[in-house]
Design an enzyme around this catalytic site. Structure first.
Site, PDB file in Angstrom:
ATOM      1  CB  CYS A  29      21.859   5.592  68.154  1.00 39.86           C
ATOM      2  SG  CYS A  29      21.096   6.395  66.881  1.00 39.86           S
ATOM      3  CD  GLU A  39       8.658  53.966  80.108  1.00 37.61           C
ATOM      4  OE1 GLU A  39       9.145  52.938  81.008  1.00 37.61           O
ATOM      5  OE2 GLU A  39       8.370  54.867  80.797  1.00 37.61           O
ATOM      6  CG  ASP A  96      40.691  46.998  75.178  1.00 39.11           C
ATOM      7  OD1 ASP A  96      39.627  47.129  75.728  1.00 39.11           O
ATOM      8  OD2 ASP A  96      40.761  46.221  74.117  1.00 39.11           O
ATOM      9  CB  CYS A 136      22.099   3.636  63.584  1.00 37.73           C
ATOM     10  SG  CYS A 136      23.477   4.311  64.894  1.00 37.73           S
ATOM     11  CG  ASP A 175       9.955  38.652  80.192  1.00 35.38           C
ATOM     12  OD1 ASP A 175       9.801  38.623  81.290  1.00 35.38           O
ATOM     13  OD2 ASP A 175       9.700  37.626  79.459  1.00 35.38           O
ATOM     14  CE  LYS A 218       5.195  44.507  82.494  1.00 36.86           C
ATOM     15  NZ  LYS A 218       6.172  43.403  83.002  1.00 36.86           N
ATOM     16  CB  CYS A 276      23.525   7.093  62.507  1.00 34.76           C
ATOM     17  SG  CYS A 276      22.046   7.733  63.298  1.00 34.76           S
ATOM     18  CB  CYS A 317      24.397   8.661  67.650  1.00 36.29           C
ATOM     19  SG  CYS A 317      24.774   7.505  66.524  1.00 36.29           S
ATOM     20  CE  LYS A 324       6.479  53.562  83.524  1.00 33.86           C
ATOM     21  NZ  LYS A 324       7.805  53.595  83.667  1.00 33.86           N
ATOM     22  CB  SER A 376       2.849  45.356  90.940  1.00 34.06           C
ATOM     23  OG  SER A 376       1.933  45.651  91.637  1.00 34.06           O
ATOM     24  CG  LEU A 377       3.516  48.329  85.740  1.00 34.82           C
ATOM     25  CD1 LEU A 377       4.100  48.090  84.707  1.00 34.82           C
ATOM     26  CD2 LEU A 377       2.867  49.799  85.740  1.00 34.82           C
ATOM     27  CE  LYS A 435       2.604  41.459  81.479  1.00 33.60           C
ATOM     28  NZ  LYS A 435       2.334  40.238  82.191  1.00 33.60           N
ATOM     29  CE1 TYR A 490      18.319  49.666  76.993  1.00 37.24           C
ATOM     30  CE2 TYR A 490      18.200  47.546  77.602  1.00 37.24           C
ATOM     31  CZ  TYR A 490      18.509  48.248  76.832  1.00 37.24           C
ATOM     32  OH  TYR A 490      19.517  47.984  75.771  1.00 37.24           O
TER      33      TYR A 490
HETATM   34  N1  5U1 Z   1       8.987  49.950  81.011  1.00 39.19           N
HETATM   35  C1  5U1 Z   1       8.593  49.984  82.183  1.00 39.19           C
HETATM   36  N2  5U1 Z   1       8.363  48.647  82.760  1.00 39.19           N
HETATM   37  N3  5U1 Z   1       7.939  48.863  83.941  1.00 39.19           N
HETATM   38  C2  5U1 Z   1       7.700  47.896  84.978  1.00 39.19           C
HETATM   39  N4  5U1 Z   1       8.196  50.880  82.922  1.00 39.19           N
HETATM   40  C3  5U1 Z   1       7.776  50.380  83.873  1.00 39.19           C
HETATM   41  N5  5U1 Z   1       7.209  50.742  85.163  1.00 39.19           N
HETATM   42  C4  5U1 Z   1       6.912  49.841  86.159  1.00 39.19           C
HETATM   43  C5  5U1 Z   1       7.118  48.530  86.299  1.00 39.19           C
HETATM   44  C6  5U1 Z   1       6.878  47.617  87.124  1.00 39.19           C
HETATM   45  O1  5U1 Z   1       6.565  50.446  87.323  1.00 39.19           O
HETATM   46  C7  5U1 Z   1       6.110  51.714  87.302  1.00 39.19           C
HETATM   47  C8  5U1 Z   1       4.648  52.104  88.091  1.00 39.19           C
HETATM   48  C9  5U1 Z   1       7.072  52.706  88.003  1.00 39.19           C
END
Ligand code: 5U1
Length: 672
Positions: free
Chosen positions: A414, A119, A38, A417, A123, A121, A438, A432, A296, A83-84, A320, A229
């Site tokens: 309420c 790794e 800081d 009560c 959310d 996944k 109550c 309430c 992967k 996409s995966l 998943k 990440y």
């Molecule tokens: N950890 C991780 N999540 N994720 C999502 N790796 C990863 N790779 C992804 C996606 C959509 O796509 C790869 C094909 C690069």
């Protein structure tokens, strides 16, 4: 710190601050204290005010732009964001692995055991961040994979994302792909703040991350707790020459980008399955939501051979976790009255299995939320369960709404009560006002009073509390201490022996500690830690009861809101009567003689408890640590000072060893 006067010293200061951010966010091993950071940061602000002509874009003080956008601009990704594919079972995982082995065999690459980079996944929201000559120049959402929306200003507000790459081993262009998430602790804190300030709460951390990135005003995004990440790269020019995906991740980390430290290289489908099980076991204790793991193929030459099927790579898949969302029918909507009188609408659902647990109720939070989601009796809704959080209704499937359904309206009195409900200005919840008169608040208040962290009354479960209140035997916590054996034995399904056990438990609870007693009163915003602070600083109940707002806010971690709640609680005549009756009943605790928090052996230390203990119960061990002045947290990080490890301590012990955190055993704790 000596005064900085030249531009090159200013630039060195930026480098120094960026290096500290790298140690803090990426390595999770800070090398200076927050206060020292800081001081450096304040010096930076001073210099930028004095020399606006020096300001560079990668200055940590330039993260937040002060102009809102009028709209998000489309960005075409230089390489598509893929996409995966998914697998949901051991068999599907085995098929995925077999397909890869066969494909490589056909290409005459004979390998029986494939190395995978595994790794978690996360959310959150996938983003692509572009660095040009080491400087962050653009960031975009995934969108449809080819075109996303530009969110550069918002991405720059995320402290863990470097504005410039470390060192000088970076390519001219580097596109980093990864996930922005809202960590669970930040999500809880944010929602608590949102509730208190009449702002929209997020249904889950994923919505928190997505909603925060889709803010036109970066100053708002800057206030949201977000993390990032990295998990892969897009365009890299000139091309890099790494041979493995895991090397790419290590490279990204060395450039200053955060990479999830649960990433691991495993062998074949058995290694993948072990990893899946390990991460599934850690899931509830993580500070971010995950919905599975990703495998992967680690060898980039093999990835090249395997190629793609439509938009998803053949060399990767997501494994998943069982769905944690499901659809079901809202059979009714009730309102519940909480311990502090808060009125919460609750959807009564047709039982449905969500992630392996049967869900029959889901919270609808408050009036604003129910109006926003417009949930009605008869609706089909998505229900979500995350970790050990109360299930919630995510949204209505409007296509399935029956004709003539009626919007839900909150009651004006309420339901228990019949007192008229109030909404306090600035709060989203209806309340309430009847307090212990109550029955609903009385029941919840007594459950809290008797709970393990409170007076710890053995044998007094929730059902019994309800029976005692319904039978008119208990009108305040103090009445528990006047119960007779014949009164208790007269309750339904209560044998003589259990009645005596309960009375013994009540009697034993009279010998307690001051922090437990304060906690058990159920003062709003006063949890275990605040009760401990009050006791350790003010020593006597009488002092706590008469402390002024000004005195209270001087205590550590007591802010304006907490201080107001404490003052309000003790200003209430009914509360004072209950306390007097409890003391009259014989509740007592050892006096705290000038034992200020600073003098406690673990004062201010952050301690984690893990593994199975042989002598102490977990709650006892935790209490002992709190009594020694420690702050007890759930996960090991660079901030942890001490790990108390019992038998079979797993990943927390490993992490503590890695971070060189002091490790002690149960005996050590017993000896304190
Ligand atoms: N950890 C991780 N999540 N994720 C999502 N790796 C990863 N790779 C992804 C996606 C959509 O796509 C790869 C094909 C690069």
């Amino acid at each position: 710190m000596s005064e900085i006067n030249t531009r090159s010293e200013y630039e060195q200061l930026i480098q120094q601050l960026n290096e500290h951010a790298y140690h803090y966010y990426v390595l999770d091993e800070p090398i200076i204290a927050d206060q020292e950071y800081d001081v450096l940061y304040k010096e930076l602000l001073r210099l930028e005010a004095a020399h606006p002509e020096w300001v560079t874009e990668d200055s940590p003080a330039q993260r937040v732009a002060d102009q809102p956008l009028d709209r998000f601009h489309p960005v075409e990704h230089a390489l598509p964001m893929l996409s995966l594919g998914n697998v949901f079972s051991k068999d599907e995982l085995s098929d995925f692995n077999q397909r890869i082995v066969k494909f490589l065999e056909k290409a005459q690459v004979g390998i029986s055991d494939i190395s995978y980079c595994a790794e978690p996944k996360l959310d959150g929201l996938a983003v692509s961040i572009r660095y040009q000559d080491g400087k962050l120049v653009q960031a975009a959402t995934r969108g449809d994979g080819n075109t996303g929306e530009e969110i550069t200003a918002n991405i720059k507000t995320i402290q863990s994302i470097p504005l410039s790459l470390r060192g000088d081993d970076f390519p001219e262009i580097l596109e980093v792909r990864g996930e922005v998430v809202m960590p669970r602790d930040g999500f809880q804190r944010y929602n608590q703040w949102a509730l208190e300030n009449n702002e929209k709460v997020f249904a889950n951390p994923r919505n928190g991350a997505a909603g925060s990135l889709r803010q036109l005003d970066p100053r708002k995004t800057a206030q949201r707790p977000l993390a990032f990440y990295a998990y892969s790269v897009g365009l890299v020019q000139p091309a890099h020459h790494h041979q493995r995906h895991s090397d790419v991740l290590a490279w990204l980390k060395s450039l200053g980008l955060p990479v999830n430290d649960l990433t691991s290289v495993v062998q074949g489908s058995i290694g993948c399955l072990d990893y899946y099980q390990k991460i599934a076991g850690l899931r509830d204790g993580l500070n971010f939501d995950i919905d599975g793991v990703v495998y992967k193929v680690d060898d980039l030459a093999q990835q090249e051979i395997l190629g793609f099927v439509t938009k998803a790579p053949r060399w990767a898949t997501a494994h998943k976790f069982p769905a944690e969302e499901a659809t079901t029918l809202v059979e009714n909507i009730d309102v519940q009255v909480g311990r502090t009188g808060s009125i919460t609408p609750v959807a009564r659902l047709k039982p449905v299995s969500v992630g392996g647990v049967t869900v029959t109720n889901a919270t609808l939070h408050n009036e604003d939320e129910i109006r926003r989601k417009d949930v009605r009796v008869g609706d089909t809704v998505f229900v979500r369960r995350a970790g050990d959080v109360i299930p919630e209704v995510v949204k209505v499937v409007l296509a399935k709404r029956p004709d003539h359904s009626i919007p839900f309206t909150m009651p004006i009195t309420c339901p228990v009560c019949q007192s008229e409900l109030h909404k306090i200005e600035g709060e989203a919840v209806l309340r309430c006002p009847a307090g212990l008169t109550c029955d609903a608040q009385l029941k919840e208040g007594i459950k809290h009073f008797a709970s393990r962290k409170g007076m710890d009354i053995e044998g007094l479960g929730d059902k019994l509390v309800e029976q005692l209140v319904d039978a008119g035997l208990v009108h305040s916590p103090a009445d528990l201490y006047c119960l007779t054996e014949s009164q208790v034995a007269g309750l339904e399904r209560m044998a003589q022996k259990s009645a005596q056990n309960l009375l013994d438990g009540i009697e034993r609870s009279k010998q307690t500690t001051l922090p437990r007693f304060i906690y058990s009163l159920g003062i709003r915003e006063v949890g275990e830690a605040t009760a401990m602070t009050l006791a350790n600083h003010l020593y006597k109940l009488a002092t706590i009861m008469t402390a002024s707002h000004e005195e209270l806010i001087l205590l550590p971690d007591v802010g304006d809101v907490v201080a107001s709640r404490i003052v309000q609680y003790f200003a209430n005549k009914g509360n004072i009567e209950v306390i007097e009756a409890l003391l009259q009943a014989g509740i007592r605790w050892p006096e705290i003689i000038g034992k200020s928090e600073e003098k406690l052996p673990l004062a201010g230390k952050i301690v984690v408890l893990t593994g199975t203990l042989s002598t102490l119960k977990r709650t006892e061990a935790k209490q002992k640590l709190l009594d020694l002045g420690a702050k007890v947290t759930g996960s090991v990080s660079a901030k942890t000072d001490l790990l108390v490890a019992g038998e079979n301590a797993g990943s927390k012990l490993a992490k503590a060893e890695q971070l060189q955190v002091q490790i002690v055993d149960e005996q050590w704790l017993l000896d304190q």
